[in-house]
Scaffold this motif. Structure first.
Motif, PDB file in Angstrom:
ATOM      1  N   VAL A  84      53.255  49.509  41.504  1.00  0.00           N
ATOM      2  CA  VAL A  84      53.210  50.515  40.445  1.00  0.00           C
ATOM      3  C   VAL A  84      53.706  49.898  39.143  1.00  0.00           C
ATOM      4  N   PHE A  85      53.055  50.271  38.035  1.00  0.00           N
ATOM      5  CA  PHE A  85      53.477  49.880  36.694  1.00  0.00           C
ATOM      6  C   PHE A  85      53.682  51.151  35.877  1.00  0.00           C
ATOM      7  N   SER A  86      54.816  51.214  35.174  1.00  0.00           N
ATOM      8  CA  SER A  86      55.176  52.446  34.478  1.00  0.00           C
ATOM      9  C   SER A  86      55.662  52.167  33.061  1.00  0.00           C
ATOM     10  N   LYS A  87      55.269  53.036  32.127  1.00  0.00           N
ATOM     11  CA  LYS A  87      55.793  52.971  30.762  1.00  0.00           C
ATOM     12  C   LYS A  87      57.197  53.564  30.691  1.00  0.00           C
ATOM     13  N   HIS A  88      57.581  54.296  31.729  1.00  0.00           N
ATOM     14  CA  HIS A  88      58.853  55.004  31.727  1.00  0.00           C
ATOM     15  C   HIS A  88      59.813  54.372  32.740  1.00  0.00           C
ATOM     16  N   PRO A  89      61.107  54.438  32.494  1.00  0.00           N
ATOM     17  CA  PRO A  89      62.082  53.845  33.420  1.00  0.00           C
ATOM     18  C   PRO A  89      61.985  54.463  34.822  1.00  0.00           C
ATOM     19  N   ILE A  90      62.119  53.634  35.828  1.00  0.00           N
ATOM     20  CA  ILE A  90      62.116  54.095  37.216  1.00  0.00           C
ATOM     21  C   ILE A  90      63.551  54.417  37.611  1.00  0.00           C
ATOM     22  N   GLN A  91      63.794  55.665  38.004  1.00  0.00           N
ATOM     23  CA  GLN A  91      65.138  56.091  38.390  1.00  0.00           C
ATOM     24  C   GLN A  91      65.473  55.646  39.824  1.00  0.00           C
ATOM     25  N   GLU A  92      64.526  55.835  40.725  1.00  0.00           N
ATOM     26  CA  GLU A  92      64.725  55.477  42.123  1.00  0.00           C
ATOM     27  C   GLU A  92      63.389  55.042  42.706  1.00  0.00           C
ATOM     28  N   PHE A  93      63.441  54.274  43.789  1.00  0.00           N
ATOM     29  CA  PHE A  93      62.222  53.978  44.533  1.00  0.00           C
ATOM     30  C   PHE A  93      62.571  53.724  45.996  1.00  0.00           C
ATOM     31  N   THR A  94      61.645  54.048  46.866  1.00  0.00           N
ATOM     32  CA  THR A  94      61.788  53.782  48.295  1.00  0.00           C
ATOM     33  C   THR A  94      60.395  53.779  48.904  1.00  0.00           C
ATOM     34  N   GLN A  95      60.308  53.473  50.193  1.00  0.00           N
ATOM     35  CA  GLN A  95      59.016  53.474  50.859  1.00  0.00           C
ATOM     36  C   GLN A  95      59.180  53.863  52.323  1.00  0.00           C
ATOM     37  N   ASP A 111      44.394  45.617  59.805  1.00  0.00           N
ATOM     38  CA  ASP A 111      45.279  46.645  59.255  1.00  0.00           C
ATOM     39  C   ASP A 111      46.690  46.576  59.841  1.00  0.00           C
ATOM     40  N   TRP A 112      46.792  46.227  61.132  1.00  0.00           N
ATOM     41  CA  TRP A 112      48.100  46.197  61.794  1.00  0.00           C
ATOM     42  C   TRP A 112      49.044  45.206  61.117  1.00  0.00           C
ATOM     43  N   PHE A 113      48.494  44.129  60.581  1.00  0.00           N
ATOM     44  CA  PHE A 113      49.321  43.092  59.971  1.00  0.00           C
ATOM     45  C   PHE A 113      49.754  43.455  58.550  1.00  0.00           C
ATOM     46  N   CYS A 114      49.160  44.501  57.994  1.00  0.00           N
ATOM     47  CA  CYS A 114      49.431  44.830  56.589  1.00  0.00           C
ATOM     48  C   CYS A 114      50.687  45.667  56.394  1.00  0.00           C
ATOM     49  N   GLY A 115      51.070  46.415  57.387  1.00  0.00           N
ATOM     50  CA  GLY A 115      52.218  47.297  57.190  1.00  0.00           C
ATOM     51  C   GLY A 115      51.894  48.418  56.228  1.00  0.00           C
ATOM     52  N   LYS A 116      50.825  49.164  56.498  1.00  0.00           N
ATOM     53  CA  LYS A 116      50.423  50.272  55.618  1.00  0.00           C
ATOM     54  C   LYS A 116      51.598  51.237  55.439  1.00  0.00           C
ATOM     55  N   ALA A 117      51.751  51.755  54.227  1.00  0.00           N
ATOM     56  CA  ALA A 117      52.952  52.523  53.908  1.00  0.00           C
ATOM     57  C   ALA A 117      52.666  53.500  52.782  1.00  0.00           C
ATOM     58  N   VAL A 118      53.680  54.287  52.433  1.00  0.00           N
ATOM     59  CA  VAL A 118      53.666  55.117  51.235  1.00  0.00           C
ATOM     60  C   VAL A 118      54.886  54.742  50.408  1.00  0.00           C
ATOM     61  N   GLY A 119      54.675  54.493  49.121  1.00  0.00           N
ATOM     62  CA  GLY A 119      55.765  54.166  48.216  1.00  0.00           C
ATOM     63  C   GLY A 119      56.084  55.349  47.315  1.00  0.00           C
ATOM     64  N   LEU A 120      57.356  55.524  47.007  1.00  0.00           N
ATOM     65  CA  LEU A 120      57.817  56.628  46.170  1.00  0.00           C
ATOM     66  C   LEU A 120      58.574  56.102  44.963  1.00  0.00           C
ATOM     67  N   LEU A 121      58.229  56.629  43.793  1.00  0.00           N
ATOM     68  CA  LEU A 121      58.968  56.370  42.560  1.00  0.00           C
ATOM     69  C   LEU A 121      59.467  57.701  42.013  1.00  0.00           C
ATOM     70  N   VAL A 122      60.698  57.729  41.555  1.00  0.00           N
ATOM     71  CA  VAL A 122      61.253  58.913  40.909  1.00  0.00           C
ATOM     72  C   VAL A 122      61.429  58.597  39.428  1.00  0.00           C
ATOM     73  N   LEU A 123      60.796  59.398  38.574  1.00  0.00           N
ATOM     74  CA  LEU A 123      60.858  59.212  37.129  1.00  0.00           C
ATOM     75  C   LEU A 123      61.381  60.486  36.473  1.00  0.00           C
ATOM     76  N   ARG A 124      62.003  60.334  35.308  1.00  0.00           N
ATOM     77  CA  ARG A 124      62.415  61.487  34.505  1.00  0.00           C
ATOM     78  C   ARG A 124      61.619  61.466  33.212  1.00  0.00           C
ATOM     79  N   LEU A 125      60.843  62.523  33.012  1.00  0.00           N
ATOM     80  CA  LEU A 125      59.969  62.594  31.849  1.00  0.00           C
ATOM     81  C   LEU A 125      60.230  63.906  31.112  1.00  0.00           C
ATOM     82  N   GLY A 126      60.770  63.806  29.916  1.00  0.00           N
ATOM     83  CA  GLY A 126      60.993  64.994  29.120  1.00  0.00           C
ATOM     84  C   GLY A 126      61.829  66.054  29.803  1.00  0.00           C
ATOM     85  N   GLY A 127      62.804  65.651  30.580  1.00  0.00           N
ATOM     86  CA  GLY A 127      63.651  66.605  31.276  1.00  0.00           C
ATOM     87  C   GLY A 127      63.143  67.015  32.639  1.00  0.00           C
ATOM     88  N   LEU A 128      61.946  66.535  33.019  1.00  0.00           N
ATOM     89  CA  LEU A 128      61.375  66.847  34.325  1.00  0.00           C
ATOM     90  C   LEU A 128      61.572  65.683  35.286  1.00  0.00           C
TER      91      LEU A 128
END
Length: 423
Positions: A84-95, A111-128
């Motif tokens: 992920v690339f973001s213009k805004h600071p990343i507050q937290e991340f995990t997967q 596919d088994w060798f890839c370790g398919k996953a979901v990544g999470l980024l937490v951002l704060r944008l304008g108070g949200l």
């Protein structure tokens, strides 16, 4: 936040098809992708199949002036391919790495060798608080005889559960990625029904791209035409999904995709088409309720898809146990053969033959043992997901029987009850 609060969010998503040594023109496509992202200056760029960390580091340096925040999600032997690339600071991340991800002996699929996953980024944008998720599920390969269907349904359920449990404090939830699911596939319906996520393609009034929103189209020179024989227009397996909590309203103002080529150079950026969405978040209009009460009539689609998913996982679990049983028999026969060979060698009878058969017999036992252990683990993983589905299905049935007045506030991914308790 002021009553007239409004936030505009521009999002980019692409499966980059960046397999080292195998993907055509990978280096050139990565370079052009970096140029394109710098030129467009999105708020968030979420990428899949960036299998080479060197490609990520190249993009990281190239995009640094425009996207000062970035993260590469590492997992498996080859990697998750997510970044992920973001213009805004990343507050937290995990997967979260999916429990089931195909079969290790299907090496040609990988596919088994890839370790398919979901990544999470937490951002704060304008108070949200924005929870942005990026994911890539197991590929289909053969729609007529899909041996990975149970795994992909289990991944869709794990993805839905991960979003459900990690987004309780979020104001806005965004999910982008290659789901390898058609819009009406079981896994896609399960994900949407449980999380309440909306599909940008279905919600926007301003769409520009291939017919039916397809993200793999025959016009793309990198696409395998044989895979699209049954789908002359192409297939839609890449998504931008979103939702907002009560008190906020989110809409997709525009959604556009590439149409077999990159707008500026003309050459495709990948074998998938890129998704570019403009989302708008604001306070809900007084007459609009973004989180309607789910009465019995509205719960029936959820109950139906939960039943269907439970049945699919049950069949997959039975298949996994069957293969484990077969492997157990092979292990037993292999051990008997080894005992016989030992006895023959000890008595001096056909010693040469016994010695020659010893090594392949040991290899057979070890291979069968690995096969047994894998399918036992597979059956347990499917059993766990099935148990979770069964519990949720039971609660949904109870809520439907009780009626809308007595329904639990937290069911079906509704986060308002949880947020109220925390406050």
């Amino acid at each position: 936040m002021k009553p007239n609060f409004s936030l505009r969010l521009r999002v980019f998503n692409l499966n980059c098809w960046g397999i080292p040594y195998l993907s055509k023109h990978r280096a050139d496509r990565v370079k052009r992708l970096g140029d394109f992202l710098n030129r467009e200056s999105f708020d968030l760029a979420l990428l899949e199949e960036v299998w080479s960390e060197q490609d990520f580091q190249y993009l990281r340096q190239k995009l640094l002036p425009t996207y000062p925040a970035a993260h590469y999600f590492r997992s498996g032997i080859i990697g998750s391919g997510l970044c992920v690339f973001s213009k805004h600071p990343i507050q937290e991340f995990t997967q979260h790495v999916f429990t089931l991800n195909g079969y290790p002996y299907m090496i040609h699929h990988g596919d088994w060798f890839c370790g398919k996953a979901v990544g999470l980024l937490v951002l704060r944008l304008g108070g949200l608080v924005l929870n942005a998720y990026v994911t890539h599920l197991h590929a289909e390969y053969n729609r007529q005889k899909d041996i990975y269907l149970a795994h992909r349904v289990a991944q869709a359920w794990e993805l839905a559960q991960f979003i459900h449990h990690t987004s309780k404090k979020a104001d806005v939830v965004l999910l982008c990625g290659d789901l390898n699911l058609h819009p009406k596939d079981l896994g896609c319906r399960l994900l949407k029904e449980w999380t309440g996520l909306q599909d940008a393609y279905l919600e926007t009034r301003d769409f520009k791209g291939p017919e039916e929103g397809c993200t793999m189209v025959p016009q793309n020179c990198y696409v395998n035409r044989q895979e699209l024989e049954q789908f002359p227009l192409g297939i839609r397996i890449d998504y931008v999904l979103y939702k907002a909590v009560s008190g906020l309203y989110i809409s997709c103002k525009t959604l556009r995709t590439t149409t077999g080529h990159e707008p500026h150079s003309g050459s495709p950026l990948s074998d998938h088409e890129a998704l570019m969405a403009t989302l708008c978040v604001r306070h809900s209009p007084p007459q609009h309720n973004p989180s309607p009460t789910h009465g019995p009539a509205e719960r029936s689609p959820l109950i139906s898809v939960l039943r269907e998913a439970w049945t699919e996982l049950d069949q997959g679990m039975a298949q996994g146990r069957w293969w484990a049983t077969i492997a157990g028999y092979v292990i037993g026969l292999g051990l008997l053969l080894l005992a016989l060979l030992c006895a023959l060698a000890a008595r001096g009878e056909i010693r040469e033959v016994a010695v020659l058969l010893w090594t392949p017999s040991v290899g057979l036992v070890l291979a069968a043992g690995a096969f047994y252990l894998f399918h036992v683990q597979e059956a347990k993983g499917l059993c766990r997901a099935r148990a979770e589905l069964q519990h949720v299905l039971g609660r949904a049935r109870e809520a439907q029987d009780l009626g809308p007045e007595s329904q639990p506030a937290g069911l079906l991914g509704q986060q308002e009850g949880d947020r109220a308790e925390e406050q």
